[in-house]
Write a protein that holds these residues in place. Structure first.
Motif: not given
Length: 165
Positions: A85-88, A97-105, A67-68, A78-82
């Motif tokens: 992003t591997f931790r929810a 998390v699925l909703a945020r991913y689908r929104d990003a897509v 999503a990031h 911007e992403v300060a710490d990649w």
């Protein structure tokens, strides 16, 4: 491997796109996006967030990261710490998390819908940094999503035996 929980999701073949390069690239990206989301859907708690390997990789973290990546690549966020992003977040469930991913897509696709020239830079705000070409961004997201979808395939199978795309 928990055989009682084994579920074959069916193996969905890659898309058969027609037309030009843009349609082909977007078809494969959407195929991978759907595949990675399917790996998280229905995964049981707490295993969906439990590290399956020594690196700490887990299903929710992979989807959170993607999503990031979508937002950074297509929307210029911007992403300060990649690595973070591997931790929810601890209180995030799979549905969050699925909703945020689908929104990003969805937001990324709206940007792509306005891009007719694959060689043109992405129309995104990012002061002081040039935007990548639309083609580069699509290929990068195919590579990134495909790599993490492969990780998710293995992790999901370890969790409950579910296989398929």
């Amino acid at each position: 491997m928990p055989t009682a929980a084994r579920r074959a999701r069916g193996d969905t073949p890659p898309p058969r796109t027609a037309g030009g390069e843009a349609e082909t690239l977007r078809g494969f990206l959407d195929y991978l996006r759907t595949s990675i989301a399917a790996k998280v859907e229905g995964a049981p708690e707490p295993q969906v967030r439990t590290a399956a390997v020594p690196s700490g990789t887990n299903l929710l973290g992979l989807l959170n990261h993607l999503a990031h990546v979508e937002r950074a690549t297509f929307l210029g966020e911007e992403v300060a710490d990649w690595q973070a992003t591997f931790r929810a977040a601890p209180d995030d469930g799979a549905a969050d998390v699925l909703a945020r991913y689908r929104d990003a897509v969805e937001r990324a696709n709206r940007v792509l819908d306005g891009c007719a020239d694959l060689g043109a830079p992405l129309p995104r705000p990012r002061p002081g940094r040039p935007a990548p070409s639309v083609r580069w961004a699509l290929v990068h997201l195919i590579e990134e999503t495909g790599r993490h979808a492969g990780h998710a395939d293995i992790i999901r199978e370890l969790i409950d035996g579910a296989t398929g795309r």
